[in-house]
Design an enzyme around this catalytic site. Structure first.
Site, PDB file in Angstrom:
ATOM      1  N   HIS A 288       0.787  -1.239   0.000  1.00 55.20           N
ATOM      2  CA  HIS A 288       0.000   0.000   0.000  1.00 55.20           C
ATOM      3  C   HIS A 288       0.812   1.280   0.000  1.00 55.20           C
ATOM      4  O   HIS A 288       0.232   2.369  -0.024  1.00 55.20           O
ATOM      5  CB  HIS A 288      -0.957   0.032   1.191  1.00 55.20           C
ATOM      6  CG  HIS A 288      -2.135  -0.876   1.037  1.00 55.20           C
ATOM      7  ND1 HIS A 288      -3.288  -0.486   0.403  1.00 55.20           N
ATOM      8  CD2 HIS A 288      -2.329  -2.156   1.413  1.00 55.20           C
ATOM      9  CE1 HIS A 288      -4.149  -1.498   0.409  1.00 55.20           C
ATOM     10  NE2 HIS A 288      -3.583  -2.526   1.015  1.00 55.20           N
TER      11      HIS A 288
ATOM     12  N   LYS B  63      -8.656  14.048   3.688  1.00 58.70           N
ATOM     13  CA  LYS B  63      -7.819  12.853   3.733  1.00 58.70           C
ATOM     14  C   LYS B  63      -6.943  12.990   4.966  1.00 58.70           C
ATOM     15  O   LYS B  63      -6.921  14.059   5.580  1.00 58.70           O
ATOM     16  CB  LYS B  63      -6.956  12.729   2.478  1.00 58.70           C
ATOM     17  CG  LYS B  63      -6.236  14.046   2.113  1.00 58.70           C
ATOM     18  CD  LYS B  63      -5.425  13.964   0.844  1.00 58.70           C
ATOM     19  CE  LYS B  63      -6.222  13.984  -0.431  1.00 58.70           C
ATOM     20  NZ  LYS B  63      -6.272  12.704  -1.132  1.00 58.70           N
ATOM     21  N   ARG B  64      -6.234  11.922   5.356  1.00 61.46           N
ATOM     22  CA  ARG B  64      -5.326  12.054   6.491  1.00 61.46           C
ATOM     23  C   ARG B  64      -4.340  13.202   6.236  1.00 61.46           C
ATOM     24  O   ARG B  64      -3.951  13.472   5.097  1.00 61.46           O
ATOM     25  CB  ARG B  64      -4.560  10.736   6.715  1.00 61.46           C
ATOM     26  CG  ARG B  64      -5.427   9.659   7.334  1.00 61.46           C
ATOM     27  CD  ARG B  64      -5.932  10.062   8.702  1.00 61.46           C
ATOM     28  NE  ARG B  64      -4.869  10.068   9.676  1.00 61.46           N
ATOM     29  CZ  ARG B  64      -4.703   9.170  10.640  1.00 61.46           C
ATOM     30  NH1 ARG B  64      -5.571   8.188  10.787  1.00 61.46           N
ATOM     31  NH2 ARG B  64      -3.704   9.267  11.488  1.00 61.46           N
TER      32      ARG B  64
ATOM     33  N   LYS C 203       0.885  14.286   1.225  1.00 65.68           N
ATOM     34  CA  LYS C 203      -0.393  14.662   0.614  1.00 65.68           C
ATOM     35  C   LYS C 203      -0.481  16.169   0.345  1.00 65.68           C
ATOM     36  O   LYS C 203      -1.393  16.639  -0.322  1.00 65.68           O
ATOM     37  CB  LYS C 203      -1.550  14.197   1.493  1.00 65.68           C
ATOM     38  CG  LYS C 203      -1.698  12.664   1.549  1.00 65.68           C
ATOM     39  CD  LYS C 203      -2.785  12.245   2.517  1.00 65.68           C
ATOM     40  CE  LYS C 203      -2.939  10.741   2.672  1.00 65.68           C
ATOM     41  NZ  LYS C 203      -3.722  10.114   1.577  1.00 65.68           N
TER      42      LYS C 203
ATOM     43  N   THR D 206      -8.197   6.712  -2.878  1.00 64.75           N
ATOM     44  CA  THR D 206      -9.555   6.283  -3.205  1.00 64.75           C
ATOM     45  C   THR D 206     -10.517   7.458  -3.027  1.00 64.75           C
ATOM     46  O   THR D 206     -11.585   7.472  -3.633  1.00 64.75           O
ATOM     47  CB  THR D 206     -10.014   5.107  -2.315  1.00 64.75           C
ATOM     48  OG1 THR D 206      -9.713   5.425  -0.953  1.00 64.75           O
ATOM     49  CG2 THR D 206      -9.328   3.822  -2.717  1.00 64.75           C
TER      50      THR D 206
ATOM     51  N   LYS E 246     -14.023   8.732  -5.204  1.00 59.58           N
ATOM     52  CA  LYS E 246     -15.327   9.096  -4.626  1.00 59.58           C
ATOM     53  C   LYS E 246     -15.783  10.445  -5.173  1.00 59.58           C
ATOM     54  O   LYS E 246     -16.953  10.629  -5.531  1.00 59.58           O
ATOM     55  CB  LYS E 246     -15.228   9.164  -3.100  1.00 59.58           C
ATOM     56  CG  LYS E 246     -14.865   7.849  -2.417  1.00 59.58           C
ATOM     57  CD  LYS E 246     -14.510   8.072  -0.936  1.00 59.58           C
ATOM     58  CE  LYS E 246     -13.788   6.877  -0.345  1.00 59.58           C
ATOM     59  NZ  LYS E 246     -13.137   7.183   0.952  1.00 59.58           N
TER      60      LYS E 246
END
Ligand SMILES: *Cc1c(COP(=O)(O)O)cnc(C)c1O
Length: 859
Positions: free
Chosen positions: A381, A572-573, A578, A680, A684
């Site tokens: 992952h 998101k986290r 990110k 993911t 969405k």
């Protein structure tokens, strides 16, 4: 008069083709009886004393009753036909709420809504009473939950195995702009969806030592902990299948700490039972970050040991609870069992299965190794080095002495094979050894998984290529046939039908309802990109979703947002890779532009950022503080007005995602290329008609492939360009010197513009940007800002914007987790989704709205 009109509207709604199904009158009557019965006999309340939560609970039991027949039948059927079972082992299942999902999947949403209205209740008011089952951190855990839905929907004989944490991911509170963590007491009011199975409790051993004898190795002097299973039903979509998610809870055995009993220290002995039961107390709140805690290792082993015992028992017997072995040998094991390891977290399944097969079942090493290899498969992952599990050998040795012996032998045999293939290549052997020598010896769990599994997969095309080209290059050279790609997906039931009923009804009105299980059918929407009336409907649906979110934000955070503004969302986290900080630099730049041209004509934006930071991740928590401080400055500047608002979405979780994502105009997927394995969240948003601003990273690459570059706001470096830049030697400072806007924003962070009470508060963020900038924000800034300008320009043209949204929805079909699971089934597990269609249950369930019983008769 008004009620008459309302009645007509309701009747009209019922006539419309709707994904919610129809509500026959007798069904609603039966629903009312069942619901009443639960209020009285299960909750023991009457209409005067019942609270909202009581009504929620009664509703949950009413709905659950209709799973029972399907649940029993599904498992009778599996024992009858004895298909190959798929076991999805995961330390995380981020399930969210269950109520509405169950109603959607068994087709009773509409009758339930109708029935509730007779009691003056609205489903919308009861839904929030359900606390999320938040046994996950982020994408990895949510993926496991989407996979369970798809596996049940495809009729696979699949089981989720995980841990029943007493406390899931912490509840995030924002105090003075800082993240505060509070325990997630998700079981406080009980859990109507789970069923404890004390009759299937299993022993798990820890510590002790290994004794060698004639018969082989024996693990002795161990401590025992019991693993208690709790089952949660997983209904497939309208197919009469109910699979189970089995979660283990640690329980002290009756005999726990017997020595104290002998000494008469009864109270101490009872007290110490907590030691055992603490193992499953709390989910570790780290996302993409390895922390080598012994308690976490115990959790991982408890999952693996209990699950393997359980699945072996299921293999050996012909019905649950039967301890007569109908299959005494392991000859058929690889035809009947597939084990998927969700990251390396359950990697101990490898030495544990070896141990059981050899020490308990008496098989040879070679036979056991062959079985392990044919049953196990590993999903990677992340490529971030700090996320890779490397357990200190000393810790493993103390806790699991026999497993360390087995790992040594696996490594020895493997390095012999490496030597055969590359004679004398000592450096390669060092690079590939399962045991890494540093200042302490550690076991590299990813390498263990690769060496032991028949299939290794990444979670998007680009990520799977990176695995082969860099992180696991040596291993790819040795086992090229094992490396695969399985691009992640999301379940369209939760992420469209459940969370965006209006959009799914609009889609249904044009292409019918089959997209629910065949998401590629969304391509049929492309023919409406020039239909102004359809685009206006699409805009209307989006506007209603935005209004709902705006209401929530006003209620929860007391911030009034302009529902006509562009909803620009990054949820998101919180993690450096990110790049929430890049988003911040854009917000600051927009703010500075408004301040520099107060009379300017700006496209109004509401920028929302949400996500949890690991409690020990200092910089991530500082970024949360920065976002909140920027919000304070921007939102309180009268000159800005409603042209720019910044909202931190507190306590982002699955149920909040269901509210936020359908309301998004713009989805921020801005990780540095080569760092996000798939993502993911990106899928969405696409499915719910947002446009994406994003990099060529993870599944974004495939989203662009599906929708076309012209319908996607691409920016930033490619993986190759990042590599190139690093080779040259990256100097972040250069971009600061070159770009006046960037310079201004970075200086404001550094000078205390956003923290006048403590001007040096964000010094560390500044230093990071200027001198390290591991994720190249400074380099990608200019390109990001330029593309954000294009985003604003397009937003001025609502019909063009909507047409692009529609093209995105129409192109999102690939990202159904049904597609992902079909690929796992075919390429890794060797099972056939279409082979197992369940017969209708026998129960008389008259109020069900759909004729789903005869829809999937046994063929
Ligand atoms: C989908 C989801 C994620 C994953 O989001 P990414 O943007 O892919 O990191 C995380 N948390 C929740 C609650 C989700 O629903």
């Amino acid at each position: 008069m008004a009620s008459k009109i309302k009645e007509q509207v309701e009747a009209e709604k019922r006539r419309q083709i709707s994904i919610r199904g129809i509500a026959p009158l007798e069904g609603v009557v039966h629903f009312r009886q069942d619901f009443n019965r639960h209020v009285h006999y299960t909750i023991i309340k009457d209409r005067v004393s019942a609270t909202k939560r009581d009504y929620y609970t009664a509703l949950a039991y009413t709905v659950k009753d209709h799973l029972v027949g399907r649940w029993l039948r599904t498992h009778q059927y599996y024992y009858e036909i004895d298909p190959k079972r798929v076991y999805y082992l995961s330390m995380e299942f981020y399930m969210g709420r269950t109520l509405t999902n169950t109603m959607v999947n068994i087709g009773t949403l509409f009758p339930c809504q109708e029935g509730l209205r007779h009691f003056g209740l609205e489903l919308e008011d009861l839904e929030p009473c359900e606390v999320d089952a938040a046994l996950g951190n982020g994408g990895l855990g949510r993926l496991a939950a989407c996979f369970l839905d798809s596996m049940a929907t495809l009729g696979l004989a699949a089981y989720g195995y995980g841990i029943r944490y007493d406390y899931g991911i912490f509840e995030q509170k924002i105090e003075g702009g800082w993240q505060k963590e509070e325990p997630d007491e998700w079981l406080r009011y009980g859990n109507p969806w789970e069923l404890p199975r004390p009759e299937y409790v299993l022993p798990v051993k820890f510590y002790g030592r290994v004794e060698q004898s004639e018969q082989g190795s024996k693990w002795v002097d161990y401590q025992l902990v019991h693993a208690m299973p709790y089952d949660t039903p997983i209904p497939g979509y309208l197919n009469n299948t109910v699979n189970i998610l089995r979660l283990w809870s640690a329980k002290a055995p009756t005999s726990f700490n017997l020595k104290f009993f002998n000494n008469g220290e009864y109270l101490q002995a009872v007290h110490d039972r907590n030691l055992a039961e603490n193992i499953t107390r709390v989910l570790y709140p780290n996302d993409s970050m390895f922390e080598g805690r012994e308690l976490r290792l115990k959790q991982e082993y408890l999952l693996v040991s209990a699950s393997l015992q359980d699945l072996i028992r299921r293999y050996q017997t012909d019905r649950p609870g039967n301890f007569k072995l109908v299959r005494p040998t392991f000859d058929e094991f690889t035809d009947k069992v597939a084990i998927q390891l969700n990251d390396t977290h359950p990697a101990l399944a490898i030495p544990e299965l070896m141990r059981i097969l050899m020490d308990d079942e008496g098989l040879s090493w070679e036979t056991a190794w062959d079985i392990v290899n044919k049953t196990c498969a590993y999903t990677n992952h992340t490529v971030l080095p700090e996320a890779l599990e490397r357990w200190p050998l000393s810790m493993l040795e103390r806790l699991l002495p026999r497993h360390v012996e087995i790992i040594y032998i696996i490594n020895h045999n493997f390095l012999e094979d490496v030597e055969k293939r590359w004679p004398g290549d000592a450096d390669r052997k060092r690079r590939m050894s399962l045991i890494e020598e540093g200042h302490e010896k550690v076991v590299n769990m990813a390498r263990l998984c690769i060496v032991a599994s028949h299939a290794i997969n990444g979670v998007s095309k680009i990520h799977s290529e990176i695995l082969k080209k860099s992180v696991f290059k040596d291993f790819y050279e040795m086992f090229p046939e094992r490396f695969q790609n399985k691009t992640n997906g999301i379940t369209p039931r939760r992420w469209l039908i459940l969370c965006n009923t209006d959009l799914s009804d609009l889609i249904t009105s044009k292409i019918g309802e089959d997209f629910a299980t065949n998401l590629e059918l969304l391509r049929g929407l492309e023919q409406y990109v020039e239909s102004e009336s359809f685009l206006r409907n699409l805009i209307r649906v989006k506007q209603a979703n935005k209004q709902k979110l705006a209401d929530y934000i006003e209620q929860e955070f007391n911030i009034v947002v302009n529902p006509a503004s562009m909803f620009d969302i990054q949820v998101k986290r919180i993690h450096e890779y990110k790049r929430q900080l890049l988003n911040c630099l854009h917000i600051i730049t927009l703010y500075n532009q408004i301040k520099a041209h107060p009379e300017g004509n700006f496209v109004p934006r509401t920028v929302m950022i949400g996500g949890k930071a690991a409690p020990s991740y200092y910089i991530a928590k500082l970024v949360i503080k920065l976002i909140n401080n920027i919000a304070k400055v921007v939102n309180n500047d009268p000159e800005v007005g409603d042209r720019l608002k910044v909202v931190f979405l507190e306590n982002y979780r699955v149920s909040l995602a269901e509210l936020v994502i359908p309301a998004a105009d713009l989805s921020e997927q801005i990780s540095l290329a080569g760092t996000e394995a798939s993502g993911t969240g990106n899928m969405k948003f696409m499915l719910n008609g947002a446009l994406t601003i994003g990099t060529l990273d993870g599944a974004n690459v495939e989203m662009v492939e599906e929708v076309g570059e012209e319908n996607f706001f691409l920016f930033g470096m490619t993986v190759e360009e990042v590599e190139e830049l690093r080779k040259e030697g990256y100097i972040p400072r250069k971009y600061y010197d070159e770009n006046a806007d960037l310079q201004q924003a970075v200086d404001q962070i550094n000078s205390g513009f956003f923290s006048p009470e403590d001007p040096s508060l964000f010094r560390e963020i500044y230093n990071n940007l200027m001198f390290t900038d591991r994720y190249c924000l400074m380099k990608d800034y200019a390109s990001y800002i330029a593309v954000q300008r294009k985003v604003s320009d397009l937003y001025r043209k609502p019909l063009q914007w909507a047409a692009m949204c529609l093209r995105n929805i129409a192109a999102s079909g690939k990202f159904s987790s049904d597609r992902t699971i079909r690929e796992y089934a075919r390429d890794i597990w060797g099972v056939d989704p279409s082979a197992f269609k369940l017969p209708a249950p026998q129960e008389s369930s008259t109020w069900l709205g759909r004729s789903d019983y005869n829809k999937t008769q046994m063929e």
